[in-house]
Every structure is written in structure tokens, then in C-alpha cells.
Design a protein around this motif. Structure first.
Motif, PDB file in Angstrom:
ATOM      1  N   LEU A  88       0.877   1.820   0.539  1.00  0.00           N
ATOM      2  CA  LEU A  88       1.685   1.822   1.756  1.00  0.00           C
ATOM      3  C   LEU A  88       3.021   1.133   1.508  1.00  0.00           C
ATOM      4  N   THR A  89       4.094   1.732   2.022  1.00  0.00           N
ATOM      5  CA  THR A  89       5.399   1.067   2.024  1.00  0.00           C
ATOM      6  C   THR A  89       5.867   0.974   3.474  1.00  0.00           C
ATOM      7  N   VAL A  90       6.333  -0.222   3.844  1.00  0.00           N
ATOM      8  CA  VAL A  90       6.763  -0.455   5.221  1.00  0.00           C
ATOM      9  C   VAL A  90       8.235  -0.872   5.234  1.00  0.00           C
ATOM     10  N   LEU A  91       9.028  -0.234   6.094  1.00  0.00           N
ATOM     11  CA  LEU A  91      10.405  -0.679   6.330  1.00  0.00           C
ATOM     12  C   LEU A  91      10.458  -1.286   7.720  1.00  0.00           C
TER      13      LEU A  91
ATOM     14  N   ASN B  87      12.216  12.354   7.925  1.00  0.00           N
ATOM     15  CA  ASN B  87      12.042  11.956   6.528  1.00  0.00           C
ATOM     16  C   ASN B  87      10.597  11.574   6.188  1.00  0.00           C
ATOM     17  N   GLY B  88       9.684  11.755   7.144  1.00  0.00           N
ATOM     18  CA  GLY B  88       8.276  11.505   6.835  1.00  0.00           C
ATOM     19  C   GLY B  88       7.766  10.115   7.175  1.00  0.00           C
ATOM     20  N   PHE B  89       8.574   9.332   7.916  1.00  0.00           N
ATOM     21  CA  PHE B  89       8.106   8.007   8.323  1.00  0.00           C
ATOM     22  C   PHE B  89       7.130   8.120   9.483  1.00  0.00           C
ATOM     23  N   LYS B  90       6.110   7.280   9.456  1.00  0.00           N
ATOM     24  CA  LYS B  90       5.276   7.117  10.651  1.00  0.00           C
ATOM     25  C   LYS B  90       5.825   5.899  11.392  1.00  0.00           C
TER      26      LYS B  90
ATOM     27  N   ASP C  89      11.267   7.188  -2.451  1.00  0.00           N
ATOM     28  CA  ASP C  89      10.739   7.237  -3.821  1.00  0.00           C
ATOM     29  C   ASP C  89       9.259   6.840  -3.816  1.00  0.00           C
ATOM     30  N   ALA C  90       8.941   5.822  -3.026  1.00  0.00           N
ATOM     31  CA  ALA C  90       7.546   5.365  -2.950  1.00  0.00           C
ATOM     32  C   ALA C  90       6.666   6.475  -2.376  1.00  0.00           C
ATOM     33  N   LYS C  91       7.207   7.172  -1.388  1.00  0.00           N
ATOM     34  CA  LYS C  91       6.452   8.279  -0.786  1.00  0.00           C
ATOM     35  C   LYS C  91       6.168   9.334  -1.854  1.00  0.00           C
ATOM     36  N   HIS C  92       7.162   9.545  -2.702  1.00  0.00           N
ATOM     37  CA  HIS C  92       7.054  10.525  -3.772  1.00  0.00           C
ATOM     38  C   HIS C  92       5.917  10.178  -4.732  1.00  0.00           C
ATOM     39  N   THR C  93       5.659   8.862  -4.877  1.00  0.00           N
ATOM     40  CA  THR C  93       4.566   8.460  -5.780  1.00  0.00           C
ATOM     41  C   THR C  93       3.266   8.210  -5.024  1.00  0.00           C
ATOM     42  N   GLY C  94       3.165   8.761  -3.796  1.00  0.00           N
ATOM     43  CA  GLY C  94       1.874   8.724  -3.109  1.00  0.00           C
ATOM     44  C   GLY C  94       1.700   7.674  -2.030  1.00  0.00           C
ATOM     45  N   ASP C  95       2.740   6.922  -1.699  1.00  0.00           N
ATOM     46  CA  ASP C  95       2.610   5.940  -0.616  1.00  0.00           C
ATOM     47  C   ASP C  95       2.766   6.625   0.738  1.00  0.00           C
ATOM     48  N   GLU C  96       2.016   6.116   1.717  1.00  0.00           N
ATOM     49  CA  GLU C  96       2.367   6.437   3.101  1.00  0.00           C
ATOM     50  C   GLU C  96       3.542   5.558   3.466  1.00  0.00           C
TER      51      GLU C  96
ATOM     52  N   VAL D  17      16.039   2.890   2.380  1.00  0.00           N
ATOM     53  CA  VAL D  17      15.374   4.133   2.776  1.00  0.00           C
ATOM     54  C   VAL D  17      15.057   4.975   1.539  1.00  0.00           C
ATOM     55  N   ASN D  18      16.006   5.052   0.598  1.00  0.00           N
ATOM     56  CA  ASN D  18      15.745   5.817  -0.623  1.00  0.00           C
ATOM     57  C   ASN D  18      14.614   5.216  -1.457  1.00  0.00           C
TER      58      ASN D  18
END
Length: 313
Positions: free
Chosen positions: A161-164, A285-288, A258-265, A253-254
Motif C-alpha cells: 500500500l502507498t498512501v498520499l 489516476n487510480g487513487f482510492k 510508480d508504486a502502483k505500477h509495482t503492485g501497490d494499492e 504523485v508520480n
């Protein structure tokens, strides 16, 4: 609501003493969310009014309504620590009056290195006057946790998981693996920078004067761009939002994409999520976007406090 807590003395609570707003969630009460403004101007006994150690302060919206000078918890971690007791009491002074409060707090802080200082400032027994009425307040800090952790507490987390966290003073990039935090990078620009830019660039709409940032912030938080009855800052807002995003947010955001690209939600929290039109961009951009992104952290802090109180009893 009355008397439900008549005999209750101890209240687990979550306290998020943010740069932009103070969020206090006391068990059994509605969340108090007020701007991080502190004023020492003479006022009536309004919500947020605190008399303590011989000095009177007003915390929150009323401080801004005085129209005079007020201090902010602005981007200074020491301020967030030094002012913490005043802002906590100011937040309490927005709740129904009680003769005695014993708060068992879980608090969040960007800079956990300052956790011991924060405990020292908060822990203790105090006799403030809150919104005109005498009160006894005992504060016990159970735990200081990193900013944003509260939002994840009690949520089923994906393995990666990556959180902004789009805050007022900071944009926070965090990565978690199996629920453990691995990365925690604060970018020192938040919504405040956008608001300052708007205030400079709206002069032509405002008779040549720069805009009042608290008013800009207020309308954006309400989800619109009507600065006043006759001024709509929509166009200025749109162009400043683009600039702000390009200049400051693109990098975090980028990194997240990138994290999403490697499988992170990828999840987003913080008041910035609610900026008009911004939520759509993030979702595209795919953020929840977590429900209630502003108060998500404080809600989790309260749940942590309850869990600790339960375990210790």
C-alpha cells in the motif's frame, strides 16, 4: 446527548494537531474540527475560548472571525508541540461543558522524534476556564503515532500500500508492506502554498488587494470557489491548481503511480482530497479516496486509544 456521560470520567480520545486544522475526537462526542488559529484578542466566552495560567486565548474559527491578528500552527514542528496544550484545550472548549475531563489521548505528529516533548507539554492536570466555565482537565498521553497512521488503523490493509496525505503544510508519501511502514517522506508543500498563490493572483478581482487566505481556504473547504457574494475565483483557482500540481505535487504523485505500477494499492487522505475538481483527477489516476479524508486520521486515533484503554483495564 445529555447525561449519557453523567458518570463517565475517563474519555479515550484521538488528537490530530495539524498545521491547517485541529481535529479532536472524544469518545461519545462529535468530532471537533477547527482551523489551527490562536488569537489573544479580548472576546466573549465563545466556543474555543480558553483562560489558562492567567492568559486568555481563542482557538479555531472564532479566532479568525476576530478579524485581528491570530497565530497559526504554521509550518513549524516546534509550534505544533509548544501550542499543543492550548490547541487541545481550545478544541475541548467547543464541546458541551463538563466539570471534569480525564482524557486518555492518542496523538499524531509528523516528527515522532519530538514525541517525548509533546508528552511533556500535554501530560498533566489543569484548571482552565473553557468557554466561560471552570473545568478540571486531566490529560494522559497513551501513545504518539506518526501522522496519517490513524487513517489506516482498523482498516483491512492490502499487502502492499502507498498512501498520499494531502495536508495543509505538508504532502506526505508513505509506503506499507504487510501493514508495516517502510517509507515516510514529507514533501514540505501542501494546500497552503496553493492558497497563497490564489491570494496573490486574485488581486484583479479584489480591487487590487491580495485575497484573504482564510476566506479562500474556507470556500475551498466548502467545496466551491465563491470567495464572497460577488467574487468567484473559479478561473484563478483552476490555473493556480494546475501550477501547484505541476510544481509541487507531480513528484509525490508520480512516485505513488510508480508504486502502483509495482503492485501497490494507492490511497489518498487529507483535506487536499476535497479541493474542487482535484478528487476527480486523483480518482482518474487510480487513487482510492478514503471516506471522510480529513477526519480519517483522528477517527483511527480514537479507535487506538479505546483499544489501549481496553487492553490496560
Amino acid at each position: 446527548m445529555t447525561n449519557i456521560h453523567a458518570l463517565q470520567k475517563i474519555f479515550p480520545s484521538g488528537f490530530d494537531n495539524g498545521y491547517g486544522s485541529i481535529k479532536l475526537l472524544v469518545d461519545g462526542f462529535d468530532v471537533v474540527r477547527v482551523p489551527s488559529y490562536i488569537s489573544s484578542v479580548e472576546m466573549e466566552d465563545v466556543p474555543g475560548r480558553v483562560v489558562f495560567n492567567g492568559t486568555a486565548y481563542t482557538v479555531g474559527e472564532s479566532a479568525f472571525r476576530t478579524g485581528y491578528h491570530f497565530d497559526r500552527n504554521t509550518d513549524n514542528n516546534e509550534n505544533k508541540v509548544n501550542n499543543a496544550l492550548i490547541t487541545l484545550l481550545g478544541a475541548l472548549a467547543h464541546l458541551p461543558h463538563r466539570k471534569a475531563w480525564h482524557l486518555k489521548l492518542v496523538v499524531s505528529l509528523h516528527d515522532v522524534a519530538l514525541a517525548e516533548d509533546l508528552k511533556q507539554v500535554l501530560n498533566g492536570e489543569y484548571q482552565p476556564i473553557l468557554a466561560g466555565k471552570q473545568s478540571e482537565v486531566k490529560v494522559e498521553v497513551l501513545k504518539v503515532v506518526p501522522e496519517g497512521m490513524g487513517a489506516l488503523f482498523g482498516q483491512p490493509l492490502p499487502p502492499k500500500l502507498t498512501v498520499l496525505d494531502f495536508g495543509n503544510g505538508t504532502t506526505l508519501y508513505s509506503r506499507y508492506n504487510q501493514g508495516k511502514r517502510e517509507v515516510h517522506t514529507p514533501f514540505p508543500t501542501g494546500v497552503e502554498v496553493l492558497i497563497d498563490d490564489i491570494s496573490q493572483k486574485m488581486k484583479h478581482l479584489n480591487g487590487g488587494k491580495i485575497g484573504d487566505s482564510s476566506k479562500i481556504r474556507f470556500c475551498l473547504e466548502m467545496g466551491h470557489t465563491r470567495y464572497s457574494r460577488d467574487i468567484d475565483i473559479k478561473d484563478v483557482y483552476s490555473s493556480c491548481l494546475k501550477d501547484w500540481y505541476e510544481k509541487y505535487l507531480k513528484k509525490p504523485v508520480n512516485l505513488t503511480l510508480d508504486a502502483k505500477h509495482t503492485g501497490d494499492e494507492i490511497w489518498a487522505i487529507g483535506g487536499g482530497c476535497l479541493l474542487p475538481g482535484f478528487k476527480k483527477l486523483l480518482e482518474k489516476n487510480g487513487f482510492k479516496i478514503l471516506d471522510n479524508p480529513v477526519e480519517a486520521n483522528a477517527c483511527g486515533l480514537l479507535e487506538m486509544a479505546k483499544a489501549i484503554v481496553k487492553k490496560n483495564s
